[in-house]
Design a protein around this motif. Structure first.
Motif, short mmCIF file in Angstrom:
data_model
loop_
_atom_site.label_atom_id
_atom_site.label_comp_id
_atom_site.label_asym_id
_atom_site.label_seq_id
_atom_site.Cartn_x
_atom_site.Cartn_y
_atom_site.Cartn_z
N SER A 1 54.92 -23.16 59.52
CA SER A 1 54.98 -24.60 59.71
C SER A 1 54.00 -25.09 60.78
N ASP A 2 53.89 -24.38 61.88
CA ASP A 2 53.14 -24.92 63.01
C ASP A 2 51.89 -24.09 63.29
N ARG B 1 57.19 -19.18 55.47
CA ARG B 1 57.90 -20.10 56.35
C ARG B 1 56.97 -20.77 57.37
#
Ligand SMILES: Nc1ncnc2c1ncn2[C@@H]1O[C@H](COP(=O)(O)OP(=O)(O)O)[C@@H](O)[C@H]1O
Ligand SMILES: [Mg+2]
Length: 181
Positions: free
Chosen positions: A99-100, A97
């Motif tokens: 993302s950043d 998961r």
């Protein structure tokens, strides 16, 4: 995917059932935990393969064999689960998961990579350029009912793990000689 060094060590294994995956993990544990003479403690393993391939099964068996007790959760929601045994830190990450990258760097992620820790990373490919090559990459594939795995060492330490565990199988690949026709 990082480019393996020229003298990388690669081996392919059949993992016919979950017990075989767990046995592989348990056999690697003493090498990273400093329980083998001549091999420095710590190291990083990347675990790749589709959902359900057995990345978490491998990590759980590895941590259990290393002496971690109690519940070993999959880090698929928390992204990171960490454990400590005396002076040894274990980090189990899952980048599914992810993302950043700023969030990770702010959270001290680079420190984890610098420590003499044991780091197991699921879905490393989701992290893009954030991750340096591991000592060992394990790619697990579905194979009928069971699984197969390809283990690729990207460092001298990773090669040493493989040649220690599989002396007959793990042959370092020398650079191809020029003009070898
Ligand atoms: N070598 C194997 N052969 C067959 N089934 C396996 C093998 N290794 C693990 N499994 C099973 O496959 C599933 C793997 O789940 P999990 O470890 O969560 O996968 P991942 O983390 O790769 O998504 C579990 O149900 C486990 O019992
Ligand atoms: Mg998983």
């Amino acid at each position: 995917m990082p480019t393996p060094s020229e003298n990388r060590t690669v081996i392919a294994l059949a993992l016919p059932d979950e017990a075989a995956t767990e046995a592989l993990a348990a056999s690697l544990s003493p090498l990273l935990c400093g329980r083998r003479k001549g091999i420095d403690v710590g190291g990083r393993i990347h675990l790749r393969g589709d959902l359900g391939a057995g990345k978490t099964s491998f990590a759980r068996a590895f941590l259990r064999a290393s002496g971690i007790q109690g519940r070993i959760k999959s880090p698929s929601y928390a992204l990171l689960e960490s454990y400590n045994l005396s002076r040894l830190n274990f980090y189990h990450l899952d980048f599914y998961r992810f993302s950043d990258s700023h969030e990770w760097l702010d959270a001290g992620f680079r420190d984890i990579l610098q420590e003499h820790a044991i780091v197991l990373i699921e879905w490393p490919e989701q992290a893009g350029d954030l991750l340096p090559p591991p000592d060992l990459d394990i790619r697990i594939e579905h194979e009928d009912e069971g699984r197969s795995a390809v283990l690729t060492a990207y460092s001298d330490k990773g090669s040493l793990w493989l040649t220690t565990l599989f002396p007959a199988k793990a042959t370092p690949r020398p650079p191809t000689p020029a003009g070898d026709a």
